[in-house]
Design a protein around this motif. Structure first.
Motif, PDB file in Angstrom:
ATOM      1  N   LEU A  52      94.599  17.917  79.233  1.00  0.00           N
ATOM      2  CA  LEU A  52      93.372  18.067  78.458  1.00  0.00           C
ATOM      3  C   LEU A  52      93.661  17.914  76.970  1.00  0.00           C
ATOM      4  CD1 LEU A  52      90.340  18.730  78.506  1.00  0.00           C
ATOM      5  CD2 LEU A  52      90.968  21.134  78.306  1.00  0.00           C
ATOM      6  N   LEU A  53      94.720  18.564  76.495  1.00  0.00           N
ATOM      7  CA  LEU A  53      95.069  18.464  75.077  1.00  0.00           C
ATOM      8  C   LEU A  53      95.575  17.065  74.727  1.00  0.00           C
ATOM      9  CD1 LEU A  53      96.838  21.906  74.558  1.00  0.00           C
ATOM     10  CD2 LEU A  53      94.472  21.307  74.085  1.00  0.00           C
ATOM     11  N   ALA A  54      96.249  16.423  75.666  1.00  0.00           N
ATOM     12  CA  ALA A  54      96.796  15.086  75.418  1.00  0.00           C
ATOM     13  C   ALA A  54      95.701  14.037  75.261  1.00  0.00           C
ATOM     14  CB  ALA A  54      97.738  14.688  76.552  1.00  0.00           C
ATOM     15  N   THR A  55      94.489  14.372  75.657  1.00  0.00           N
ATOM     16  CA  THR A  55      93.348  13.468  75.511  1.00  0.00           C
ATOM     17  C   THR A  55      93.046  13.194  74.040  1.00  0.00           C
ATOM     18  OG1 THR A  55      92.401  14.469  77.495  1.00  0.00           O
ATOM     19  CG2 THR A  55      90.903  13.170  76.155  1.00  0.00           C
ATOM     20  N   TYR A  56      93.451  14.114  73.174  1.00  0.00           N
ATOM     21  CA  TYR A  56      93.087  14.037  71.765  1.00  0.00           C
ATOM     22  C   TYR A  56      94.289  13.722  70.891  1.00  0.00           C
ATOM     23  CZ  TYR A  56      89.002  16.231  73.689  1.00  0.00           C
ATOM     24  OH  TYR A  56      87.915  16.485  74.463  1.00  0.00           O
ATOM     25  N   LYS A  57      94.016  13.022  69.802  1.00  0.00           N
ATOM     26  CA  LYS A  57      95.056  12.669  68.834  1.00  0.00           C
ATOM     27  C   LYS A  57      94.842  13.357  67.498  1.00  0.00           C
ATOM     28  CE  LYS A  57      96.934   9.791  71.692  1.00  0.00           C
ATOM     29  NZ  LYS A  57      97.419  10.611  72.790  1.00  0.00           N
ATOM     30  N   ASP A  58      93.718  14.092  67.378  1.00  0.00           N
ATOM     31  CA  ASP A  58      93.340  14.678  66.100  1.00  0.00           C
ATOM     32  C   ASP A  58      92.616  16.015  66.332  1.00  0.00           C
ATOM     33  OD1 ASP A  58      92.674  14.224  63.080  1.00  0.00           O
ATOM     34  OD2 ASP A  58      90.754  14.726  64.021  1.00  0.00           O
ATOM     35  N   PRO A  59      92.909  17.043  65.539  1.00  0.00           N
ATOM     36  CA  PRO A  59      92.277  18.345  65.744  1.00  0.00           C
ATOM     37  C   PRO A  59      90.761  18.339  65.514  1.00  0.00           C
ATOM     38  CG  PRO A  59      93.599  18.359  63.729  1.00  0.00           C
ATOM     39  CD  PRO A  59      93.879  17.078  64.442  1.00  0.00           C
ATOM     40  N   ILE A  60      90.292  17.562  64.549  1.00  0.00           N
ATOM     41  CA  ILE A  60      88.842  17.505  64.291  1.00  0.00           C
ATOM     42  C   ILE A  60      88.122  16.923  65.512  1.00  0.00           C
ATOM     43  CG2 ILE A  60      87.012  16.429  62.885  1.00  0.00           C
ATOM     44  CD1 ILE A  60      88.383  18.557  61.241  1.00  0.00           C
ATOM     45  N   GLU A  61      88.681  15.847  66.077  1.00  0.00           N
ATOM     46  CA  GLU A  61      88.086  15.245  67.280  1.00  0.00           C
ATOM     47  C   GLU A  61      88.047  16.247  68.425  1.00  0.00           C
ATOM     48  OE1 GLU A  61      86.520  12.338  67.818  1.00  0.00           O
ATOM     49  OE2 GLU A  61      86.766  11.962  65.674  1.00  0.00           O
ATOM     50  N   MET A  62      89.150  16.977  68.579  1.00  0.00           N
ATOM     51  CA  MET A  62      89.206  17.942  69.671  1.00  0.00           C
ATOM     52  C   MET A  62      88.169  19.043  69.480  1.00  0.00           C
ATOM     53  SD  MET A  62      92.475  19.920  71.188  1.00  0.00           S
ATOM     54  CE  MET A  62      92.270  21.376  72.190  1.00  0.00           C
ATOM     55  N   LEU A  63      88.092  19.610  68.293  1.00  0.00           N
ATOM     56  CA  LEU A  63      87.120  20.679  68.043  1.00  0.00           C
ATOM     57  C   LEU A  63      85.683  20.176  68.199  1.00  0.00           C
ATOM     58  CD1 LEU A  63      88.736  22.519  65.004  1.00  0.00           C
ATOM     59  CD2 LEU A  63      88.760  23.196  67.415  1.00  0.00           C
ATOM     60  N   GLU A  70      77.486  23.930  68.329  1.00  0.00           N
ATOM     61  CA  GLU A  70      76.615  22.840  67.890  1.00  0.00           C
ATOM     62  C   GLU A  70      77.246  22.190  66.667  1.00  0.00           C
ATOM     63  OE1 GLU A  70      72.470  22.484  65.436  1.00  0.00           O
ATOM     64  OE2 GLU A  70      72.723  24.208  66.762  1.00  0.00           O
ATOM     65  N   ILE A  71      77.470  20.889  66.743  1.00  0.00           N
ATOM     66  CA  ILE A  71      78.042  20.157  65.607  1.00  0.00           C
ATOM     67  C   ILE A  71      76.917  19.860  64.620  1.00  0.00           C
ATOM     68  CG2 ILE A  71      79.327  18.109  64.868  1.00  0.00           C
ATOM     69  CD1 ILE A  71      80.826  20.125  66.788  1.00  0.00           C
ATOM     70  N   VAL A  72      77.072  20.340  63.404  1.00  0.00           N
ATOM     71  CA  VAL A  72      76.075  20.136  62.357  1.00  0.00           C
ATOM     72  C   VAL A  72      76.437  18.896  61.537  1.00  0.00           C
ATOM     73  CG1 VAL A  72      75.020  21.139  60.291  1.00  0.00           C
ATOM     74  CG2 VAL A  72      75.574  22.597  62.247  1.00  0.00           C
ATOM     75  N   GLU A  73      77.732  18.775  61.228  1.00  0.00           N
ATOM     76  CA  GLU A  73      78.210  17.663  60.398  1.00  0.00           C
ATOM     77  C   GLU A  73      79.672  17.394  60.740  1.00  0.00           C
ATOM     78  OE1 GLU A  73      79.209  17.432  55.741  1.00  0.00           O
ATOM     79  OE2 GLU A  73      77.130  18.007  56.183  1.00  0.00           O
ATOM     80  N   LYS A  74      80.031  16.118  60.795  1.00  0.00           N
ATOM     81  CA  LYS A  74      81.413  15.774  61.117  1.00  0.00           C
ATOM     82  C   LYS A  74      81.834  14.549  60.327  1.00  0.00           C
ATOM     83  CE  LYS A  74      84.215  14.039  64.950  1.00  0.00           C
ATOM     84  NZ  LYS A  74      84.464  12.746  64.357  1.00  0.00           N
ATOM     85  N   THR A  75      83.027  14.636  59.718  1.00  0.00           N
ATOM     86  CA  THR A  75      83.669  13.480  59.099  1.00  0.00           C
ATOM     87  C   THR A  75      85.084  13.417  59.674  1.00  0.00           C
ATOM     88  OG1 THR A  75      84.682  14.646  57.232  1.00  0.00           O
ATOM     89  CG2 THR A  75      82.388  13.908  56.949  1.00  0.00           C
ATOM     90  N   ASN A  76      85.902  12.494  59.216  1.00  0.00           N
ATOM     91  CA  ASN A  76      87.285  12.418  59.693  1.00  0.00           C
ATOM     92  C   ASN A  76      88.102  13.653  59.323  1.00  0.00           C
ATOM     93  OD1 ASN A  76      86.922   9.942  60.875  1.00  0.00           O
ATOM     94  ND2 ASN A  76      87.658   8.786  59.100  1.00  0.00           N
ATOM     95  N   ASN A  77      87.725  14.314  58.216  1.00  0.00           N
ATOM     96  CA  ASN A  77      88.511  15.445  57.733  1.00  0.00           C
ATOM     97  C   ASN A  77      87.761  16.766  57.644  1.00  0.00           C
ATOM     98  OD1 ASN A  77      91.020  14.065  57.269  1.00  0.00           O
ATOM     99  ND2 ASN A  77      89.936  12.982  55.631  1.00  0.00           N
ATOM    100  N   SER A  78      86.529  16.791  58.126  1.00  0.00           N
ATOM    101  CA  SER A  78      85.783  18.042  58.062  1.00  0.00           C
ATOM    102  C   SER A  78      84.819  18.170  59.231  1.00  0.00           C
ATOM    103  CB  SER A  78      85.021  18.149  56.741  1.00  0.00           C
ATOM    104  OG  SER A  78      83.993  17.191  56.687  1.00  0.00           O
ATOM    105  N   LEU A  79      84.431  19.414  59.455  1.00  0.00           N
ATOM    106  CA  LEU A  79      83.548  19.706  60.577  1.00  0.00           C
ATOM    107  C   LEU A  79      82.781  20.976  60.243  1.00  0.00           C
ATOM    108  CD1 LEU A  79      82.895  18.941  63.582  1.00  0.00           C
ATOM    109  CD2 LEU A  79      84.730  20.508  64.228  1.00  0.00           C
ATOM    110  N   ILE A  80      81.494  20.934  60.473  1.00  0.00           N
ATOM    111  CA  ILE A  80      80.680  22.148  60.384  1.00  0.00           C
ATOM    112  C   ILE A  80      80.045  22.319  61.745  1.00  0.00           C
ATOM    113  CG2 ILE A  80      78.702  23.285  59.307  1.00  0.00           C
ATOM    114  CD1 ILE A  80      79.230  21.567  56.797  1.00  0.00           C
ATOM    115  N   MET A  81      80.263  23.499  62.335  1.00  0.00           N
ATOM    116  CA  MET A  81      79.655  23.747  63.640  1.00  0.00           C
ATOM    117  C   MET A  81      79.154  25.173  63.719  1.00  0.00           C
ATOM    118  SD  MET A  81      82.879  23.403  66.164  1.00  0.00           S
ATOM    119  CE  MET A  81      84.407  24.222  65.895  1.00  0.00           C
TER     120      MET A  81
END
Length: 179
Positions: free
Chosen positions: A85-96, A120-131
């Motif tokens: 499951l963890l190997a599915t992702y290459k980036d922590p932002i994508e995983m979260l 609920e994802i409110v905003e997502k960029t490559n380097n940030s996430l608001i949920m």
């Protein structure tokens, strides 16, 4: 609440504080299960809350701080039990960002009756996430600990702000900025 959450919690308590502390918090609590848990069983959240409260009062560590440490322990259980499951992702932002649409779906395949928080994802960029985290259990510090370990897993770091939307902690905004 799934039994694995209880069994791993008691394992952590034993590792950090000893078997006497496990006995002490179980005996101080009024538990329908009598403190006997299996990883596949289902138990009332009120039992976890009692165990946490008694551990907090016996150690002087806040429940939020206990949940943070417990989440970090629990992440290693997930790493060992579900490496694919963890190997599915290459980036922590994508995983979260995929908690709700992928990770929780996989959890429900294993534990169909699991009561999971929503994200609920409110905003997502490559380097940030608001949920927005929502759960009647108000275990947002458990979520924070899992997020911290997610960044560590990817050899990365982040600044994570937690803002309570509801004072009781049942609705919380996480603002994540990758460093």
């Amino acid at each position: 609440m799934k039994g694995i959450v209880f069994t791993e919690f008691l394992d952590l308590v034993e590792d950090k504080f000893g078997l006497d502390m496990v006995d002490k918090i179980i005996n101080a609590s009024s538990l329908e299960s009598e403190g006997v848990y299996t990883s596949v069983g289902t138990y009332k959240f009120s039992e976890m809350l009692q165990l946490l409260q008694h551990l907090s009062s016996n150690t002087g560590i806040s429940i939020d701080d206990l949940l943070l440490v417990y989440a970090e322990h629990f992440f290693s259980v997930l790493e060992d039990s579900y490496p694919g499951l963890l190997a599915t992702y290459k980036d922590p932002i994508e995983m979260l960002a995929s908690i709700e649409d992928h990770i929780h779906i996989e959890v429900r395949k294993i534990y169909p009756d699991a009561e999971l928080p929503t994200f609920e994802i409110v905003e997502k960029t490559n380097n940030s996430l608001i949920m927005i985290y929502k759960s009647s259990r108000a275990m947002h510090h458990f979520g924070l600990g899992l997020m911290n370990k997610t960044f560590e897993h990817f050899n990365s770091s982040a600044t994570i702000q937690l803002e309570k939307i509801k004072e009781d902690g049942t609705e919380v905004r996480f603002i994540v900025n990758k460093n």
